[in-house]
Design a protein around this motif. Structure first.
Motif, PDB file in Angstrom:
ATOM      1  N   TYR A 116      -2.157   0.577   7.834  1.00  0.00           N
ATOM      2  CA  TYR A 116      -3.495   1.114   7.578  1.00  0.00           C
ATOM      3  C   TYR A 116      -4.007   1.923   8.760  1.00  0.00           C
ATOM      4  CZ  TYR A 116      -8.509   1.272   6.669  1.00  0.00           C
ATOM      5  OH  TYR A 116      -9.798   1.706   6.489  1.00  0.00           O
TER       6      TYR A 116
ATOM      7  N   TRP B 126       0.819   4.007  -2.933  1.00  0.00           N
ATOM      8  CA  TRP B 126       0.610   5.433  -2.664  1.00  0.00           C
ATOM      9  C   TRP B 126       1.750   6.259  -3.246  1.00  0.00           C
ATOM     10  CZ3 TRP B 126       3.484   9.124  -0.204  1.00  0.00           C
ATOM     11  CH2 TRP B 126       2.834  10.334   0.071  1.00  0.00           C
TER      12      TRP B 126
ATOM     13  N   ALA C  60       1.337   6.513  -6.983  1.00  0.00           N
ATOM     14  CA  ALA C  60      -0.071   6.635  -7.398  1.00  0.00           C
ATOM     15  C   ALA C  60      -0.232   7.525  -8.621  1.00  0.00           C
ATOM     16  CB  ALA C  60      -0.908   7.179  -6.237  1.00  0.00           C
TER      17      ALA C  60
ATOM     18  N   HIS D  90       0.821  -1.218   0.000  1.00  0.00           N
ATOM     19  CA  HIS D  90       0.000   0.000   0.000  1.00  0.00           C
ATOM     20  C   HIS D  90       0.854   1.267   0.000  1.00  0.00           C
ATOM     21  CE1 HIS D  90      -3.952  -1.771   0.167  1.00  0.00           C
ATOM     22  NE2 HIS D  90      -3.578  -2.572   1.141  1.00  0.00           N
ATOM     23  N   ASN D  91       1.972   1.248   0.698  1.00  0.00           N
ATOM     24  CA  ASN D  91       2.824   2.437   0.704  1.00  0.00           C
ATOM     25  C   ASN D  91       3.486   2.668  -0.647  1.00  0.00           C
ATOM     26  OD1 ASN D  91       3.369   3.854   3.601  1.00  0.00           O
ATOM     27  ND2 ASN D  91       2.754   1.720   3.872  1.00  0.00           N
TER      28      ASN D  91
ATOM     29  N   ALA E  92      -2.180   5.182   9.064  1.00  0.00           N
ATOM     30  CA  ALA E  92      -2.608   6.097   8.013  1.00  0.00           C
ATOM     31  C   ALA E  92      -3.982   6.681   8.319  1.00  0.00           C
ATOM     32  CB  ALA E  92      -2.629   5.374   6.669  1.00  0.00           C
TER      33      ALA E  92
ATOM     34  N   ARG F 169      10.029   6.903   2.891  1.00  0.00           N
ATOM     35  CA  ARG F 169       9.776   7.408   1.552  1.00  0.00           C
ATOM     36  C   ARG F 169      10.841   8.444   1.181  1.00  0.00           C
ATOM     37  NH1 ARG F 169       4.201   8.139   3.597  1.00  0.00           N
ATOM     38  NH2 ARG F 169       4.600  10.381   3.505  1.00  0.00           N
TER      39      ARG F 169
END
Length: 239
Positions: free
Chosen positions: A186, A42, A45, A38-39, A189, A177
């Motif tokens: 999750y 993102w 994205a 998911h990271n 976040a 990042r």
């Protein structure tokens, strides 16, 4: 006389979308897979040609439906986003996933992981990372002219393709990042999103209160000017 059956054409070959194995063997492994997936999703994205998948069967050779692996997370640059039942490399401009992650569970054997390393080396992976959350041990390989070479030291390593940094200085691996923010799961976040939403709402309410106060002051000034005029005084005259 025996009749030789015709060999199946590629259009008749079925490439299964499941290897019958679970995505994860335990909650820790599952959490790490989803956090990384998911990271990264993102992070890229806004990049239409960066494909990221988790537990997706990758078939590198057309016509061979026995030769495959399902990386826990894989990233393919130059491949458009979209849903797929499997990653058939010849359908993707023959682009192999450049980055692969595997999260170890107690059930993974050394023989199995060696076999995966050989597969990823043979079929063009540029960066390969294995993380053992039970031991907090990260191992990485980077492609050279000779193939995948071990990355040493790995602590503080920055992925050439992803731009993320690996930090093993604490009890658990932390991924950062390119903007310096750590990967979040999750719940984290959602908490961050809730906090940001609450802060924005507080700022909105503060701005609304300030606007209402200015309007009240404006109305008071208008009322004062009206009273002065009714008294025969010019509110605009200099004192």
């Amino acid at each position: 006389m025996a009749t030789q059956l015709p060999l199946p054409t590629d259009t008749e070959i079925i490439y299964p979308e499941s290897d019958g194995q679970p995505m994860a063997d335990n909650t820790v492994q599952f959490r790490w897979i989803t956090v990384i997936y998911h990271n990264l999703a993102w992070l890229f994205a806004q990049e239409p040609n960066v494909f990221i998948a988790g537990d997706l069967l990758w078939y590198p050779v057309q016509g061979n439906n026995k030769l495959c692996q399902a990386p826990d997370v894989m990233v393919a640059f130059g491949v458009p986003k979209g849903d797929r039942g499997s990653y058939q490399q010849w359908q993707e401009n023959n682009i192999a996933p450049q980055v692969v992650f595997e999260i170890l569970s107690p059930n993974n054997t050394e023989k199995e992981m060696n076999r995966k390393l050989l597969f990823y080396d043979r079929y063009g992976v540029e960066e390969y990372y294995i993380y053992d959350p039970q031991k907090n041990k990260l191992t990485g390989w980077l492609r050279s002219e000779a193939g995948l070479d071990i990355i040493e030291p790995i602590n503080g390593w920055v992925s050439p393709r992803l731009g993320i940094r690996f930090d093993l200085s604490s009890d658990n691996l932390v991924l950062y990042r390119p903007d310096g923010q750590p990967f979040a799961d999750y719940l984290e976040a959602q908490q961050q999103l809730t906090t940001m939403t609450e802060q924005l709402e507080q700022e909105r309410q503060a701005k609304q209160a300030a606007t209402e106060q200015l309007e009240q002051e404006r109305q008071r000034n208008q009322r004062l000017e009206q009273l002065l005029r009714e008294a025969g005084l010019n509110p605009d005259a200099n004192l």
